[in-house]
Scaffold this motif. Structure first.
Motif, PDB file in Angstrom:
ATOM      1  N   HIS A   7     -11.733   7.467  -2.537  1.00  0.00           N
ATOM      2  CA  HIS A   7     -12.794   8.111  -1.761  1.00  0.00           C
ATOM      3  C   HIS A   7     -12.199   9.364  -1.128  1.00  0.00           C
ATOM      4  CE1 HIS A   7     -15.374   8.762   1.799  1.00  0.00           C
ATOM      5  NE2 HIS A   7     -16.335   8.238   1.054  1.00  0.00           N
ATOM      6  N   VAL A   8     -12.902  10.491  -1.234  1.00  0.00           N
ATOM      7  CA  VAL A   8     -12.422  11.770  -0.713  1.00  0.00           C
ATOM      8  C   VAL A   8     -13.386  12.276   0.354  1.00  0.00           C
ATOM      9  CG1 VAL A   8     -11.836  14.164  -1.266  1.00  0.00           C
ATOM     10  CG2 VAL A   8     -11.286  12.345  -2.885  1.00  0.00           C
ATOM     11  N   ALA A   9     -12.835  12.626   1.509  1.00  0.00           N
ATOM     12  CA  ALA A   9     -13.612  13.286   2.554  1.00  0.00           C
ATOM     13  C   ALA A   9     -13.139  14.734   2.656  1.00  0.00           C
ATOM     14  CB  ALA A   9     -13.429  12.581   3.890  1.00  0.00           C
ATOM     15  N   ALA A  10     -14.078  15.672   2.580  1.00  0.00           N
ATOM     16  CA  ALA A  10     -13.775  17.099   2.667  1.00  0.00           C
ATOM     17  C   ALA A  10     -14.162  17.612   4.043  1.00  0.00           C
ATOM     18  CB  ALA A  10     -14.519  17.865   1.575  1.00  0.00           C
ATOM     19  N   THR A  11     -13.257  18.327   4.692  1.00  0.00           N
ATOM     20  CA  THR A  11     -13.532  18.872   6.020  1.00  0.00           C
ATOM     21  C   THR A  11     -13.114  20.334   6.080  1.00  0.00           C
ATOM     22  OG1 THR A  11     -11.358  18.213   6.893  1.00  0.00           O
ATOM     23  CG2 THR A  11     -13.164  16.627   7.122  1.00  0.00           C
ATOM     24  N   HIS A  12     -13.814  21.087   6.926  1.00  0.00           N
ATOM     25  CA  HIS A  12     -13.468  22.491   7.144  1.00  0.00           C
ATOM     26  C   HIS A  12     -14.150  22.955   8.413  1.00  0.00           C
ATOM     27  CE1 HIS A  12     -11.813  26.308   5.859  1.00  0.00           C
ATOM     28  NE2 HIS A  12     -12.971  26.905   6.111  1.00  0.00           N
ATOM     29  N   ASP A  13     -13.478  23.819   9.173  1.00  0.00           N
ATOM     30  CA  ASP A  13     -14.071  24.331  10.410  1.00  0.00           C
ATOM     31  C   ASP A  13     -15.435  24.954  10.119  1.00  0.00           C
ATOM     32  OD1 ASP A  13     -11.890  23.562  11.848  1.00  0.00           O
ATOM     33  OD2 ASP A  13     -10.972  25.543  11.959  1.00  0.00           O
ATOM     34  N   GLY A  14     -16.406  24.628  10.952  1.00  0.00           N
ATOM     35  CA  GLY A  14     -17.739  25.209  10.819  1.00  0.00           C
ATOM     36  C   GLY A  14     -18.635  24.495   9.834  1.00  0.00           C
ATOM     37  N   TYR A  15     -18.119  23.423   9.204  1.00  0.00           N
ATOM     38  CA  TYR A  15     -18.911  22.696   8.201  1.00  0.00           C
ATOM     39  C   TYR A  15     -19.029  21.228   8.609  1.00  0.00           C
ATOM     40  CZ  TYR A  15     -18.450  26.544   4.840  1.00  0.00           C
ATOM     41  OH  TYR A  15     -18.520  27.752   4.202  1.00  0.00           O
ATOM     42  N   ASN A  16     -20.160  20.632   8.234  1.00  0.00           N
ATOM     43  CA  ASN A  16     -20.242  19.182   8.275  1.00  0.00           C
ATOM     44  C   ASN A  16     -19.385  18.627   7.147  1.00  0.00           C
ATOM     45  OD1 ASN A  16     -22.195  18.978  10.415  1.00  0.00           O
ATOM     46  ND2 ASN A  16     -23.738  19.695   8.963  1.00  0.00           N
ATOM     47  N   SER A  17     -18.689  17.536   7.409  1.00  0.00           N
ATOM     48  CA  SER A  17     -17.826  16.973   6.374  1.00  0.00           C
ATOM     49  C   SER A  17     -18.666  16.449   5.212  1.00  0.00           C
ATOM     50  CB  SER A  17     -16.954  15.858   6.943  1.00  0.00           C
ATOM     51  OG  SER A  17     -17.754  14.816   7.439  1.00  0.00           O
ATOM     52  N   GLY A  18     -18.055  16.431   4.042  1.00  0.00           N
ATOM     53  CA  GLY A  18     -18.702  15.879   2.853  1.00  0.00           C
ATOM     54  C   GLY A  18     -17.844  14.776   2.273  1.00  0.00           C
ATOM     55  N   THR A  19     -18.429  13.865   1.548  1.00  0.00           N
ATOM     56  CA  THR A  19     -17.692  12.760   0.939  1.00  0.00           C
ATOM     57  C   THR A  19     -18.100  12.585  -0.509  1.00  0.00           C
ATOM     58  OG1 THR A  19     -19.337  11.119   1.653  1.00  0.00           O
ATOM     59  CG2 THR A  19     -17.479  11.532   3.139  1.00  0.00           C
ATOM     60  N   ALA A  20     -17.165  12.072  -1.295  1.00  0.00           N
ATOM     61  CA  ALA A  20     -17.428  11.760  -2.703  1.00  0.00           C
ATOM     62  C   ALA A  20     -16.357  10.770  -3.145  1.00  0.00           C
ATOM     63  CB  ALA A  20     -17.382  13.021  -3.568  1.00  0.00           C
ATOM     64  N   HIS A  21     -16.610  10.064  -4.229  1.00  0.00           N
ATOM     65  CA  HIS A  21     -15.585   9.145  -4.735  1.00  0.00           C
ATOM     66  C   HIS A  21     -15.511   9.221  -6.252  1.00  0.00           C
ATOM     67  CE1 HIS A  21     -18.604   6.197  -6.083  1.00  0.00           C
ATOM     68  NE2 HIS A  21     -19.239   6.426  -4.938  1.00  0.00           N
ATOM     69  N   SER A  22     -14.361   8.824  -6.758  1.00  0.00           N
ATOM     70  CA  SER A  22     -14.127   8.835  -8.198  1.00  0.00           C
ATOM     71  C   SER A  22     -14.852   7.666  -8.856  1.00  0.00           C
ATOM     72  CB  SER A  22     -12.626   8.720  -8.477  1.00  0.00           C
ATOM     73  OG  SER A  22     -12.168   7.414  -8.138  1.00  0.00           O
ATOM     74  N   THR A  23     -14.892   7.690 -10.165  1.00  0.00           N
ATOM     75  CA  THR A  23     -15.332   6.510 -10.895  1.00  0.00           C
ATOM     76  C   THR A  23     -14.238   5.443 -10.797  1.00  0.00           C
ATOM     77  OG1 THR A  23     -14.386   7.373 -12.954  1.00  0.00           O
ATOM     78  CG2 THR A  23     -16.711   7.848 -12.520  1.00  0.00           C
ATOM     79  N   ARG A  24     -14.598   4.219 -11.066  1.00  0.00           N
ATOM     80  CA  ARG A  24     -13.625   3.135 -11.032  1.00  0.00           C
ATOM     81  C   ARG A  24     -12.720   3.174 -12.259  1.00  0.00           C
ATOM     82  NH1 ARG A  24     -14.619  -0.894  -7.387  1.00  0.00           N
ATOM     83  NH2 ARG A  24     -16.579  -0.742  -6.242  1.00  0.00           N
TER      84      ARG A  24
END
Length: 277
Positions: free
Chosen positions: A161-178
């Motif tokens: 599972h990957v959480a993406a963060t950056h100043d000024g942005y709401n964080s985003g999330t995504a995950h790989s296939t199994r």
């Protein structure tokens, strides 16, 4: 002759959503003359934004909650250069980090092997944070870009599972296939097993198991005389008259939980010489 005058008959305006990472565009408005050249300067809460002098502007993290406006300066030969300002936009809101290509996992899916995650593609550059899962369960402490599979994952699927963060942005999330089910690991060697000692009746030979992964694997020994098993199963063997003229080797069997058992036979030593009188 005095230069002519220019007048904005419709004020400039700003189009687009005031959001970090989303492009705003300046509309110059309408003017009393045609054939004009326009220069632009963007403002955040009434303060000029350094370098923001094109007809478009993409708000950055520093603009969050600021109100954007643009000053348009119209010019034409023979006329007085004149400026007009747009109304302010609403406050710039946080941007949205959108996953455009999902994360992936690379590596051999077996116990003892290291998997490596790539974060995928996102709508803006970001910092990435990782959490590995087995089945539906979070793996405690598995928060790096790489993860080495253990026997606990044997027979189960794994994903990241990957959480993406950056100043000024709401964080985003995504995950790989199994992944496929995690298979048993392979016991590997960085130094092969060998035999040390003098090949003479009465001398002691020692089986060196080599250097292997996982280092905690158990080792069983079977001594061989001319390729045939004899009744010696410890790491050492003192040569006797039955070994005279024979070539000696050792079959070593390595086993570890979560790994496929592996058997390796050393090179032969000898032939065994008679004892020294």
């Amino acid at each position: 002759m005095a230069p002519g005058l220019l007048k904005a008959t419709t004020k400039p305006s700003v189009s687009g959503v005031p959001m970090v990472g989303s492009k705003l565009a300046a509309q110059p408005g309408t003017w009393s003359k045609t054939g004009l050249s326009y220069d632009y300067q963007w403002y955040a809460d009434g303060k000029a934004v350094s370098g923001a002098t094109s007809s478009t502007y993409v708000p950055v993290a520093a603009d969050h909650m600021q109100h954007m406006s643009v000053k348009v300066t119209a010019s034409k030969r023979g006329y007085v250069t004149t400026a007009a300002e747009s109304a302010e936009s609403g406050p710039v809101v946080r941007g949205t980090l959108t996953n455009t290509a999902r994360p992936t996992v690379a590596g051999h899916v077996r116990v003892g092997s290291r998997l490596t995650a790539t974060p995928g593609s996102w709508s803006a550059s970001a910092d990435y944070h990782y959490q590995w899962y087995v089945g539906h369960d979070r793996i405690n402490g598995a928060t790096g870009r790489t993860f080495t599979l253990t026997r606990s994952q044997l027979g189960h699927t794994v994903y990241v599972h990957v959480a993406a963060t950056h100043d000024g942005y709401n964080s985003g999330t995504a995950h790989s296939t199994r992944t496929v089910d995690v298979a048993r690991g392979t016991i590997s060697f960085s130094r092969s097993p060998s035999i040390t000692g003098t090949t003479r009746v009465g001398s002691k030979l020692t089986a060196n198991p080599g250097t292997f992964t996982p280092s905690g694997a158990t080792v069983r020994y079977q001594w061989l005389r001319d390729g045939k098993a004899v009744s010696y199963t410890t790491a050492t063997h003192t040569l006797n008259e039955h070994d005279h003229h024979s070539r000696i080797s050792v079959r070593l069997t390595y086993s570890a939980s979560g790994y496929t058992t592996r058997t390796v036979t050393t090179d032969e030593v000898g032939p065994v010489r008679a004892s020294v009188s």
